[in-house]
Design a protein around this motif. Sequence first.
Motif, short mmCIF file in Angstrom:
data_model
loop_
_atom_site.label_atom_id
_atom_site.label_comp_id
_atom_site.label_asym_id
_atom_site.label_seq_id
_atom_site.Cartn_x
_atom_site.Cartn_y
_atom_site.Cartn_z
N HIS A 1 0.71 -1.15 -0.11
CA HIS A 1 -0.19 -0.03 0.16
C HIS A 1 1.08 1.24 0.00
N SER B 1 1.78 16.36 -4.73
CA SER B 1 1.29 15.16 -5.52
C SER B 1 1.36 14.03 -4.55
N ALA C 1 -0.66 14.06 -1.31
CA ALA C 1 -2.00 14.06 -1.49
C ALA C 1 -2.49 12.70 -1.22
N LEU C 2 -1.66 11.56 -1.49
CA LEU C 2 -1.90 10.40 -1.29
C LEU C 2 -2.61 10.05 0.31
N ASN C 3 -2.16 10.90 1.19
CA ASN C 3 -2.47 10.79 2.58
C ASN C 3 -3.78 10.99 2.73
N LEU C 4 -4.58 11.84 1.79
CA LEU C 4 -5.83 12.10 2.09
C LEU C 4 -6.92 11.17 1.71
N GLU C 5 -6.31 10.18 0.86
CA GLU C 5 -7.31 9.32 0.14
C GLU C 5 -7.80 8.27 1.40
N ASP C 6 -8.84 7.65 0.98
CA ASP C 6 -9.26 6.44 1.82
C ASP C 6 -7.99 5.34 1.89
N ALA D 1 -6.95 1.50 1.04
CA ALA D 1 -7.37 0.48 0.25
C ALA D 1 -7.76 -0.59 0.93
N ARG E 1 -1.70 0.31 -9.15
CA ARG E 1 -2.33 1.56 -9.34
C ARG E 1 -1.44 2.17 -10.76
N ASP F 1 -2.16 5.00 -11.79
CA ASP F 1 -2.35 6.44 -11.93
C ASP F 1 -1.48 7.38 -11.16
#
Length: 530
Positions: free
Chosen positions: A7, A39, A42-47, A49, A469, A471
Amino acid sequence: MLTVTFHGAAGTVTGSCMEFAIDDRRILVDCGMFQGSRSLEALNLEDFAFDPRRIDAVILTHAHIDHSGLLPKLVSRGFEGPIWCTKPTRDLLEHMLADSGRIHEYEAERRNHRRDRAGDKPFAPLYTAEDAMVAWGLCRTVDLEEPFDPADGFHARLWNAGHILGAASVELAAGGCRVICSGDIGPDNKSFHPDPDSPAGIDHVVCEATYGDRRREPLSIDERRRLLKSEVQAAMARGGNLVIPVFALERTQELLLDLQYLMATDEIESASVFVDSPLANRVTGVFGRYASQLEDTGGRNVFDQPQLHYVSEVKESMRLNSVSGAIILAASGMCEGGRIRHHLIHNLHRPDSTVLFVGYQAQGTLGRVILGGAERVRISGRDIKVRAQIRSILSYSAHADQAELLAWIDERCPISGSLFLDHGEAGALEVLRREVHNRHADLSIRLPQIGERYALPPGQPAKRLDTGRVDLAEAVGRDWQNAYADFATVLKSRLKDLQDDRQRREALDNMRAILESYNAHREGERRNRG
């Protein structure tokens, strides 16, 4: 069959988090924060997985935020299990997580008060200091090499990783399979800690590759101190300050150990050493409590010396603006936040000052830009011309270099399944992969990507079950905001180089026209595809 999902820290050096699962039982090894470019962060803000409520336990390798920093978020999203770690890691984590929570609160407040955000939906902090303390309360400690069961069906032991105080590698056994997760591996001749150790004859190994493409000249602690002595003497001779960006945990304490030794033995003149980081000061207090158990301290608290001044209050920090001939240690180590940016603003433009880098500088960070030779940088909205001496000492790394990583991998052999190389940038991962292949041609070597899931059969190569991923290519490298910052930093000086205001306006009009033309072209492409 045991499976592992990556992750984070796959194709990049931060965000360490691996999910091991067997049947309906799941544990995490680390739950770290992404650090670096905007950028990437910003992954820290995602839910997540995965569903935090279905995670049975976490095993934490060490207290660095890129390995522990999302634990409070995990808990706030429903995780209630134990967080297993060594006792020193637990003691450090109390301060590391609380400080991280305060930073998130401050950043949310700062962004919400920006005038250009009037009427926008307010930002909420990723987590708060209170959330951090709730997570810290779930920590359960275990001694190195002591067997424990983090969850039903999982057996584990922690082994000395030689990286920082309390750092460990994780041995897991589940489903008839044995796995070693290196965590971060320390180098030979590391201050405070013995060399890394883990068992051999493993099914699958996950090994970090931070410095997989670099070999450092082997140095003893005495040789490293001679390098530091040379840099300090040269900096003091110039008459300005010696500013050292430091990581609050371990790098600060290593430098204090060496600086006080050099002064105590009269190898450098006594100078005022200011540690301008509240977090580093609290962490140094933890080191002081363990000083009698650490190597190289002579059993005494080397951090309690008259030349060492621990700065906590903002007013004390600001008073350092007017000093010269001082040694200033300030966080953060990659210059992405904290008081070091304040000191860079007041020292980078001074030809008599020196900035000495003693730690890894990730892609997309201000430290990487400065160390890379930038003539100008932008800090907190200010354009700063770099006139200071920019220096570096690589021998303070808390990470093993290529030769030491290869030796660590050799010592885990025979590896009957697969070797996963993670926690490294793309170039370092590929170089280390080739070097391992040259030594172990028959070994299955994997370079996992974020989101990939593998089955881990005993004694056989890992089998990829899910792809990663696609992206994240932009996020894990140098993103557009880094390029923009470089462009904006030099734009004003380039415009000044033109002869008059007419030429400057013409240049700006041309740039604006190019951008509008590009946007129109992309919009046309979008409509054609539609």
